[in-house]
Scaffold this active site. Structure first.
Site, PDB file in Angstrom:
ATOM      1  CE1 TYR A 171      -3.349  -2.793   1.091  1.00 19.62           C
ATOM      2  CE2 TYR A 171      -2.370  -2.769   3.283  1.00 19.62           C
ATOM      3  CZ  TYR A 171      -3.238  -3.320   2.370  1.00 19.62           C
ATOM      4  OH  TYR A 171      -4.008  -4.391   2.745  1.00 19.62           O
ATOM      5  CB  CYS A 206      14.887 -12.296  -3.241  1.00 18.44           C
ATOM      6  SG  CYS A 206      16.248 -13.013  -2.338  1.00 18.44           S
TER       7      CYS A 206
END
Ligand SMILES: *Cc1c(COP(=O)(O)O)cnc(C)c1O
Length: 441
Positions: A343, A370
């Site tokens: 968000y 990652c």
């Protein structure tokens, strides 16, 4: 003794302080001490703050509208120790899955005070909820009306239900957390006529007792006006449904979504302001449309637990790219808090020891996962850091741990509850054995 700044006092737990050694403490426990005892990443929840927020909501709303229930939204942070506190404070609680129901049951949460939400409740989940004697089920689709009526009939039960309607009101928050507009998977739209159809179907279902209506606009909502706008619209609809189908609005639930301050510059209205806005809108709407004043329920999730929780990370590698950026890597990230990645949520970050020390530099705090989108906070001003330093992010108590994953096969963090100098584990850190336990070779 040095103190937290005024801004920080608003967003850290109510019990947070600085001790003589210059370390931030929560519930009388220093963050450094907790990190050395329980490891990092660590989530610290402050019991006093949870209780404080429960009481703020209870008094704020019942002062404005006496017949109000405060219903904590479990999904913001599900934990049996928390549910016990919520129960002790006299709140109701909502669940959205069989899994959340299990947590409520594990805490011995009174079934009558539970409300089952969600846009796609399964047959098994509904059956489990009825077996537990759940107080309310909020229905979200025609499929659910038929399904619950069938499951209730098989058990010889007449279940109290609310219908979730969509008022087509935009609360001006993030698109991904907006739920009460026309183009949404949630609720029966009033605008399209679906809600009227749902009222008729539910009222004629023998094993359902329709007690009222529910809506939820989204979250976090910093404005007050969307609430009163939606309340007026839904009460008008309720009056029409009374005239056409004989709907009795004995209960009314305008949802949650109450905002919290994540960064000191952006603080939400006080709870009493939400309470006044909502209670005035309900009273005047009832007056305008000739309805009796219903039992009111509001559903704060984030606002009960966000401020109570602080995440603690340890700094590992620090990468300085001259004239570009300083990356500070910590031992957690999107696996325990995906909100920045999902968000673009902002957080305040503080060093746990001497948080306001000079000199400072602007850094970006990133996780160990990652993904380039894996970060905690961008361009935050912090004292010049060393590997091994502890960082903490206040207002991490809502929607972090419940959305945690095992991405990159990491173990999810430990959680402690602190109060008056004591810390107790309320969720142990996962182990490699936990990771392997569900996989088969
Ligand atoms: C998520 C949710 C809430 C709680 O929202 P908060 O922003 O945490 O207050 C309340 N009601 C419903 C139906 C929800 O889905």
């Amino acid at each position: 003794m040095p103190q937290l700044t005024n801004n920080d006092q608003e967003i850290f737990p109510v019990s947070a302080s600085l001790n003589d050694a210059g370390d931030i403490t929560i519930g009388g426990c220093s963050i450094a001490q907790l990190a050395s005892e329980f490891g990092t990443p660590l989530y610290i929840y402050d019991e006093d703050t949870v209780r404080h927020m429960c009481r703020q909501f209870t008094s704020g709303f019942t002062d404005a509208y006496e017949r109000t229930h405060i219903e904590y939204s479990t999904k913001a942070f599900a934990n049996p120790a928390l549910a016990k506190i919520i129960a002790e404070e006299g709140l109701h609680m909502d669940v959205v899955t069989g899994g959340e129901l299990i947590f409520a049951k594990a805490a011995g949460f009174p079934a009558e005070r539970l409300n089952f939400h969600g846009n796609n409740k399964g047959r098994e989940e509904l059956s489990e909820a009825l077996d537990y004697g759940i107080g309310r089920i909020t229905l979200d689709s025609f499929y659910e009306i038929g399904l619950l009526n069938e499951v209730a009939r098989e058990k010889g039960i007449r279940q109290k239900v609310l219908l979730r309607v969509s008022p087509s009101v935009d609360p001006h928050t993030h698109l991904l957390t907006t739920t009460g507009v026309l183009d949404s998977k949630f609720g029966f739209s009033i605008e399209t006529g679906a809600a009227a159809e749902a009222v008729q179907q539910a009222l004629s279902a023998d094993n359902l007792e329709v007690v009222g209506l529910h809506f939820h606009l989204g979250s976090p909502i910093f404005e007050l006006e969307p609430y009163s706008q939606a309340i007026d619209y839904v009460l008008k609809f309720a009056a029409e449904m009374r005239d056409v189908h004989g709907l009795q609005l004995t209960e009314f639930n305008p949802g949650g979504g109450f905002a919290v301050g994540y960064v000191g510059e952006e603080l939400p209205p006080p709870i009493t302001a939400y309470a006044n806005e909502i209670s005035v809108a309900v009273r005047s709407g009832c007056d305008r449309y000739g309805l009796e004043e219903p039992q009111l329920t509001v559903e704060p999730g984030r606002a009960i637990v966000a401020r109570a929780g602080v995440a603690v990370y340890q700094v590992g590698g620090i990468k300085r790219i001259p004239n570009v950026r300083v990356y500070v890597s910590v031992d957690g990230g999107m696996g325990d808090n995906i909100r920045p990645a999902l968000y673009s949520s902002e957080y305040t970050v503080r060093r746990a020891h001497e948080p306001y020390a000079e000199p400072t530099e602007k850094v970006t705090v990133v996780g160990k996962y990652c993904e380039s989108g894996d970060y905690i906070a961008k361009d935050v001003e912090l004292p010049v850091l060393d590997s091994g330093d502890l960082l903490c992010t206040p207002t991490s108590g809502a929607y972090s741990v419940p959305m945690a994953s095992n991405y990159n096969m990491t173990t999810r963090p430990a959680i402690v509850m602190v109060k008056d100098g004591d810390a107790r584990l309320i969720r142990r850190r996962e182990t490699y054995e936990d990771l392997l336990a569900t996989s088969l070779v």
